[in-house]
Scaffold this motif. Structure first.
Motif, PDB file in Angstrom:
ATOM      1  N   LEU A  22      39.848  51.364  36.587  1.00  0.00           N
ATOM      2  CA  LEU A  22      38.537  50.895  37.022  1.00  0.00           C
ATOM      3  C   LEU A  22      37.604  52.060  37.337  1.00  0.00           C
ATOM      4  O   LEU A  22      36.411  52.026  37.024  1.00  0.00           O
ATOM      5  CB  LEU A  22      38.694  49.994  38.254  1.00  0.00           C
ATOM      6  CG  LEU A  22      39.178  48.570  37.997  1.00  0.00           C
ATOM      7  CD1 LEU A  22      39.483  47.865  39.307  1.00  0.00           C
ATOM      8  CD2 LEU A  22      38.148  47.780  37.196  1.00  0.00           C
ATOM      9  N   PRO A 102      37.366  44.077  32.493  1.00  0.00           N
ATOM     10  CA  PRO A 102      37.249  43.451  33.820  1.00  0.00           C
ATOM     11  C   PRO A 102      38.526  42.791  34.320  1.00  0.00           C
ATOM     12  O   PRO A 102      38.658  42.527  35.519  1.00  0.00           O
ATOM     13  CB  PRO A 102      36.127  42.421  33.619  1.00  0.00           C
ATOM     14  CG  PRO A 102      35.291  43.002  32.525  1.00  0.00           C
ATOM     15  CD  PRO A 102      36.270  43.635  31.590  1.00  0.00           C
ATOM     16  N   ILE A 105      40.509  43.868  37.427  1.00  0.00           N
ATOM     17  CA  ILE A 105      40.292  43.276  38.751  1.00  0.00           C
ATOM     18  C   ILE A 105      41.330  42.190  39.013  1.00  0.00           C
ATOM     19  O   ILE A 105      41.877  42.076  40.120  1.00  0.00           O
ATOM     20  CB  ILE A 105      38.861  42.709  38.863  1.00  0.00           C
ATOM     21  CG1 ILE A 105      37.847  43.856  38.819  1.00  0.00           C
ATOM     22  CG2 ILE A 105      38.697  41.896  40.150  1.00  0.00           C
ATOM     23  CD1 ILE A 105      36.407  43.411  38.875  1.00  0.00           C
ATOM     24  N   ASN A 106      41.623  41.376  37.987  1.00  0.00           N
ATOM     25  CA  ASN A 106      42.681  40.370  38.115  1.00  0.00           C
ATOM     26  C   ASN A 106      44.025  41.026  38.396  1.00  0.00           C
ATOM     27  O   ASN A 106      44.844  40.489  39.151  1.00  0.00           O
ATOM     28  CB  ASN A 106      42.797  39.546  36.833  1.00  0.00           C
ATOM     29  CG  ASN A 106      41.586  38.662  36.573  1.00  0.00           C
ATOM     30  OD1 ASN A 106      40.876  38.837  35.591  1.00  0.00           O
ATOM     31  ND2 ASN A 106      41.345  37.701  37.465  1.00  0.00           N
ATOM     32  N   LYS A 109      44.217  42.084  42.038  1.00  0.00           N
ATOM     33  CA  LYS A 109      44.385  40.913  42.893  1.00  0.00           C
ATOM     34  C   LYS A 109      45.786  40.311  42.790  1.00  0.00           C
ATOM     35  O   LYS A 109      46.130  39.410  43.543  1.00  0.00           O
ATOM     36  CB  LYS A 109      43.343  39.855  42.531  1.00  0.00           C
ATOM     37  CG  LYS A 109      41.910  40.273  42.852  1.00  0.00           C
ATOM     38  CD  LYS A 109      40.891  39.327  42.240  1.00  0.00           C
ATOM     39  CE  LYS A 109      40.987  37.941  42.841  1.00  0.00           C
ATOM     40  NZ  LYS A 109      39.929  37.040  42.292  1.00  0.00           N
TER      41      LYS A 109
END
Length: 218
Positions: A22, A102, A105-106, A109
């Motif tokens: 990221l 993106p 990000i998953n 989490k």
């Protein structure tokens, strides 16, 4: 047990690599966001429900590659090679897999892993499970940003393709480990560098056949 140890190591690897990814991909995020916004109206990001580990639903995050009203009239349908709903920017983002970034990000989490079976939409899981034995076995591990099936069989456009990809997914689940994950990540980088070749160029699907239909969701 060894399985618990493997999953702990995998989670640590996911968190560290996703965080680093990221950070270094932030310039790409900005460029992609501008390109998506300028190319077509709608949001920059696309959120869609997918089946996670044990079938628990979550919202996957991607850069939008289709028109904002892509399923307004058709409802949930599979994406095909040459799909007219894909925008000009979307074609570029998909080719180089920038639209997948993106999902890091998953990963942070804990909804996804860097490596694992690609996540599918719940309604399509039901459809494929009824046609392919053991298809739900893919849900025993977290879905991945990339996977063994993706580097060995990049695109499936029919039931037979789905069965082939499932074989690779089940192989991964059985042999899951740090070194296999590293191998898959390296092969994914190679795939991105040379660009994607859709397998349906070699195995055309016929919309007239009930046993053949596209299975790659948007």
């Amino acid at each position: 047990s060894s399985v618990i140890h493997i999953r702990k190591v995998k989670r640590i690897m996911d968190f560290v690599v996703a965080g680093i990814g990221l950070f270094f991909s932030s310039p790409i995020w900005m460029i992609a966001a501008v390109v998506v916004r300028m190319d077509s109206p709608g949001s920059i990001f696309y959120r869609q429900k997918r089946s996670g580990i044990d079938g628990h639903p979550y919202m996957v995050l991607k850069f939008r590659t289709m028109r904002h009203d892509a399923e307004a009239t058709s409802g949930a349908v599979w994406s095909t090679s040459g799909d007219q709903r894909i925008t000009r920017a979307g074609k570029f983002l998909r080719k180089w897999r920038i639209d997948e970034i993106p999902q890091l990000i998953n990963v942070l989490k804990g909804e996804m892993s860097l490596v694992g079976p690609r996540p599918e939409r719940p309604e399509f899981v039901d459809t494929l499970s009824s046609a392919i034995p053991f298809y739900r076995e893919r849900l025993l591990v977290p879905p991945g940003v990339t996977g063994w099936a993706q580097v060995k069989y990049p695109y499936a456009s029919n039931i037979e393709g789905a069965r082939r990809k499932l074989q690779f997914d089940l192989y991964y689940i059985k042999h899951m480990g740090f070194f296999l994950d590293c191998l898959i990540l390296l092969r994914t980088i190679k795939t991105v560098v040379v660009g994607l070749k859709h397998n349906d160029e070699q195995m055309p699907a016929s919309s007239d056949s009930p046993d053949e239909f596209p299975i790659e969701s948007i």
